[in-house]
Design an enzyme around this catalytic site. Structure first.
Site, PDB file in Angstrom:
ATOM      1  N   ASP A 280       0.824  -1.206   0.000  1.00  0.00           N
ATOM      2  CA  ASP A 280       0.000   0.000   0.000  1.00  0.00           C
ATOM      3  C   ASP A 280       0.861   1.259   0.000  1.00  0.00           C
ATOM      4  OD1 ASP A 280      -2.691  -0.140  -0.325  1.00  0.00           O
ATOM      5  OD2 ASP A 280      -3.201  -0.215   1.786  1.00  0.00           O
TER       6      ASP A 280
ATOM      7  N   ASP B 248     -36.604 -27.982 -21.894  1.00  0.00           N
ATOM      8  CA  ASP B 248     -38.040 -28.182 -21.741  1.00  0.00           C
ATOM      9  C   ASP B 248     -38.781 -27.898 -23.048  1.00  0.00           C
ATOM     10  OD1 ASP B 248     -40.279 -28.516 -19.620  1.00  0.00           O
ATOM     11  OD2 ASP B 248     -40.860 -26.736 -20.765  1.00  0.00           O
TER      12      ASP B 248
END
Length: 959
Positions: free
Chosen positions: A311, A649
């Site tokens: 950082d 389906d």
């Protein structure tokens, strides 16, 4: 002066103050963090032997904590439960050490009050929700020390906490820790009773360990030889903090470099004019930063001489570049690069999205960004993936605000897009660009939905984070569609921050957004982010410069918002929210197309049609409406499943329409044999190109693809077996439906149906014949995979860990299926009669001479009552399940379960709404047609807008 001049004046004063502490001879630094009870309690426990007597060295600090105990016995800090627990444990230990103090005879009573508070608070503490530095070490250490005073606590997560503590201790190499500085020096008080503090004096820097009063105090308490350097450090910090309230210390001091680097980088990121900020002062800062960077060989920590971290190093390198004192990133890359991200430092528990965002931002400011292209792509991929896989906002381990991660990620990712737009970083893939775009819009969507009526997102610093995020993400061309609303939000936020800027109120507990052992606030950070937010240009970059994102439709989001805005559930939502969901859905479409189908290519059809363009909205909007966001990855998983269910389906419906009873019986046997074979679905069976797949091959391909889906492979066998069972029963129920339809055609609709009762059919065949139950079980397999992945153990646990919970969940699935079946029938009555599909109102309970439902309207009203009843049963079942879950999985994880249930439920409610709307459309169309008008045309179950008129009637696929 105007606001701009005032902002630059405030920034200039801030930098001059910090620079003075950095360069003034004799200065020991500066720190503007608030004082903390926790660290003050540790200092209050320091004692030494003088003339044969044990004397407390800093009695004034004990007086402070003595006088600041609250009425409930606690020391609350920022008001969060974990800070209250940690503060109160430390203060209770201090009270026990001071019990012999004759000048304060009520210490035992105060200690009992603290114990009483902790007995209650520890029962409510969910350690899996906790994000504090070293809490898993600090709390057990304090508890062990309290045990020596006869004070002990029992609470639900005690064993888990001590297991974490033991696991961490087992990994430590003490010889390495004693040898040189490491990040562990920041929390060495957590190792009292374990650590040999006599081996640590050489690690002191200016009398302290990593600028940490609590660790320094623990060292003085436990080292056998007194160290005047450490005592002088603590006395100096107490003197520095005298203006904050007598005799206290903060969690960190000094923070000179930390405050300079963080404040100055924020001012730069948000376009402050450095020419107006005392260039000579900035140059002196740059020279000092470079001096320490050289000493650290290209990396440094938040205090010179301490453990290097990514950082501080990344932000310092970026500042040196913009301040014209550049330094190579080579050593930085060598030190911190890991296989898939950049680490902050060794011994860290998990990677940080904010650290990686800072690393990305720094590399994007290198003189030649293409030199570090592989690292840039690596970090960008990590950051984008964090957002892609996170539900809700992304939180980080260094800041409690949900908007801090958004700010840093947006700055880095939008800068990445800007650089790519300039022709750099050519290896960035279209997939990564797409995920970056989705991540950025996810940020803006969640921020827009969270603004408070006063224009804020919490305290001033959090509001600054949010406004800076909006400024960066507003650079994306995709924001053009909501630009007007975005500008309104920004003006409201600026008005809130401007009032804070001029009023300069004192810091409050809610301002403590930074995470350490307890939370804290930093005055210089508040000022820097406030100035930055009020100064940043909006948008941060010209949208015309962000030209390399994959193009998306500019009309589809409006179509989606307009169409779905007609549904009852979305009518209360403001137009901008509906449009925002439309943009998110449009961005998700290409991701869905990128994922291979779970079915055969020959079965896959219409994947690029309007119906599939509408699918993402139907998942995104319901979750956004109720504040139950799911991750983009989770969204995609659901969409992949829905697409496969629809195509499978639909194919079976079309090809089985002429099937005989013998055909159906043969197929049922094949399905049962397939699912009875334990080795089924272990390998993928291909079909020759010269023929269409058979029915059983289509079913086998679907089941294989779903059961081998990559993101459920760590789900337990029990969880995957439940999914396997749901798939089998779904297809068998579909065959049973086909058999019923054959009987209807043979017998005629005017003949009364005999056989299975409506209740039994609804709760067995009807409930099984609902694809939503597969989606629900699949979603919990995804969660089971996530749970086991986080555990990192080969011993896979069930998502519902007890027999009772398993039973309750299956009961929920049954009720959910019955409700969905009935709701589907309610909205499919006309079509089912036209197509001769079995519908609830065809049962004798509705059609018999004594049914009391001799009209269509009466039958429909009766069915509506049953829908309401089953919905209530489903609600009650889910609510009871959640109540029973929490003690087993914890409050945080229970929310994951709740979100899955809510999103699935809302998705079903959407189809319920869609069914009502479509029935009204068809009714209106029929009336118009009877008048000779055009009306709404219905062709193949589609309205003219191209969406499915209703859910699939025969198999309830979309419930």
């Amino acid at each position: 002066m105007g606001l701009s001049e005032d902002l630059h004046a405030r920034a200039r004063t801030l930098m001059q103050t910090l620079e003075s502490a950095l360069n003034t001879p004799g200065s020991r630094g500066i720190g503007t963090a608030n004082p903390t009870i926790y660290d003050t309690a540790w200092v209050a426990m320091v004692s030494r032997e003088i003339d044969g007597k044990q004397v407390f060295v800093f009695p004034e600090t004990f007086t402070y904590i003595y006088e600041h105990q609250e009425a409930d016995g606690s020391w609350s800090g920022d008001g969060s439960l974990i800070d209250s627990i940690v503060n109160t444990l430390a203060c209770l230990l201090a009270l026990k050490m001071h019990e012999s103090n004759a000048s304060k005879p009520d210490i035992p009573a105060r200690a009992r009050a603290a114990q009483h508070y902790l007995n209650d608070a520890l029962q409510r503490w969910d350690i899996m929700e906790t994000e504090r530095v070293a809490y898993e070490m600090i709390v057990p250490c304090l508890l062990k020390q309290l045990d020596t005073f006869g004070v002990s606590f029992t609470f639900p997560h005690r064993d888990l906490l001590y297991n974490m503590y033991a696991g961490k201790l087992a990994k430590l190499n003490w010889e390495a820790i004693y040898a040189k500085n490491s990040s562990l020096l920041h929390c060495m008080e957590a190792f009292v009773g374990v650590c040999d503090f006599d081996r640590m004096p050489h690690l002191l820097r200016d009398g302290n360990f990593m600028a940490t009063p609590s660790t320094t105090a623990a060292y003085l308490m436990k080292a056998t030889k007194w160290d005047d350097r450490a005592e002088n450090y603590l006395r100096h910090v107490i003197e520095v903090y005298a203006p904050h309230g007598r005799d206290v210390v903060p969690n960190l001091w000094p923070m000179t470099f930390f405050e300079i680097v963080w404040s100055l980088s924020s001012l730069y990121d948000n376009n402050l004019d450095f020419a107006q900020m005392d260039p000579e002062c900035l140059d002196r800062i740059a020279l000092k930063l470079r001096e320490f960077l050289v000493a650290g060989k290209g990396v440094l920590g938040f205090v010179p001489g301490t453990t290097h971290d990514a950082d501080m190093s990344s932000k310092t390198l970026m500042l040196l570049q913009v301040l014209n004192h550049p330094y190579s990133h080579d050593e930085f890359v060598t030190e911190f690069e890991a296989p898939t991200y950049f680490r902050c430092y060794s011994f860290e528990r998990n990677a940080s999205v904010t650290v990686n965002s800072n690393c990305l931002m720094s590399l994007l400011h290198a003189p030649d960004v293409n030199k570090y292209e592989s690292q840039i792509v690596k970090i960008a991929t990590y950051v984008a993936d964090v957002w892609w896989t996170s539900a809700g906002v992304v939180k980080d381990k260094w800041n409690v605000s949900e908007w801090y991660s958004s700010m840093l990620s947006s700055q880095a990712l939008v800068r990445l897009l800007f650089e790519h737009g300039k022709g750099n970083l050519k290896s960035i893939s279209e997939e990564l660009l797409s995920k970056v775009s989705i991540a950025c819009f996810t940020m803006i969507s969640r921020i827009l939905q969270s603004q408070k009526p006063d224009g804020s997102w919490g305290c001033a610093e959090e509001t600054s984070y949010a406004l800076i995020t909006l400024a960066n993400v507003a650079s994306l061309p995709t924001c053009d569609l909501i630009r007007d609303h975005l500008n309104q939000v920004i003006e409201s936020a600026k008005a809130f921050l401007t009032s804070i800027f001029y009023a300069r109120p004192a810091a409050k507990p809610e301002d403590r957004v930074w995470i350490d052992k307890v939370t804290y606030s930093v005055e210089s950070f508040r000022d820097a982010y406030l100035v930055s937010a009020l100064n940043v240009p909006i948008p941060r970059f010209d949208p015309a410069s962000i030209t390399t994102l994959p193009p998306i439709s500019q009309t589809l989001p409006k179509e989606l918002a307009k169409f779905f805005g007609r549904l009852d559930m979305f009518k209360p939502a403001p137009d901008w929210r509906k449009l925002t969901w439309g943009i998110e859905a449009t961005l998700m479409g290409p991701e869905l197309n990128r994922v291979p189908s779970l079915t055969f290519e020959k079965v896959e059809k219409g994947a690029n049609g309007k119906w599939f363009e509408f699918l993402p909205y139907m998942t995104i909007a319901p979750s956004g409406l109720q504040g139950t966001p799911i991750s983009s990855q989770g969204m995609l998983d659901v969409l992949v499943l829905i697409r496969a269910l629809y195509n499978t389906d639909d194919y079976l419906d079309m090809t089985l329409i002429k099937a005989t009873n013998k055909d159906l019986n043969d197929l049922k046997k094949k399905i049962r044999d397939l699912f009875a074979n334990p080795t089924s679905f272990s390998t993928l069976n291909e079909v020759p190109d010269d023929r269409m797949p058979t029915h059983i091959e289509v079913i086998e391909r679907f089941a294989h693809s779903l059961l081998n889906y990559p993101r459920i492979q760590l789900a337990s066998d029990n969880d995957k077996n439940l999914l396997r069972s749901e798939i089998e029963h779904y297809f068998l129920a579909g065959i049973a439906q086909c058999e019923e339809n054959i009987l209807l055609r043979e017998r005629g609709l005017d003949k009364e149906r005999v056989g299975t009762s409506h209740y039994r059919w609804t709760h067995v065949i009807g409930a099984d014949n609902v694809a939503g139950t597969i989606a629900l079980v699949f979603a919990f397999c995804l969660l089971g995979h996530q749970i086991n992945e986080e555990r990192g153990s080969r011993d896979l646990v069930d998502v519902f860990p007890t027999p009772v919970l398993k039973y309750l969940f299956n009961d929920c699935v049954m009720h959910f299926g019955a409700f969905s079946r009935l709701a589907n029938d309610l909205h499919s009555i006309s079509r089912d009669f036209n197509e001769v599909n079995l519908n609830s109102i065809m049962f004798s309970e509705f059609t018999g001479p004594k049914s009391g439902t001799d009209t269509e309207k009466a039958r429909e009203a009766a069915l509506l009552e049953l829908v309401k009843y089953e919905r209530k049963e489903t609600d009650d079942a889910f609510e009871y399940l959640v109540q029973q879950l929490t003690p087993h999985v914890g409050a945080k994880r229970a929310r994951d379960y709740i979100n899955i249930i809510r999103v699935t439920y809302l998705h079903t409610a959407l189809y319920d709404d869609l069914g009502r709307l479509t029935r009204a459309d068809i009714s209106n169309a029929n009336r118009e047609v009877s008048k000779g008008a055009n009306g709404v045309k219905k062709t193949n179950g589609l309205t003219t807008n191209g969406t499915k008129a209703t859910a699939n009637g025969s198999n309830g696929i979309h419930h």
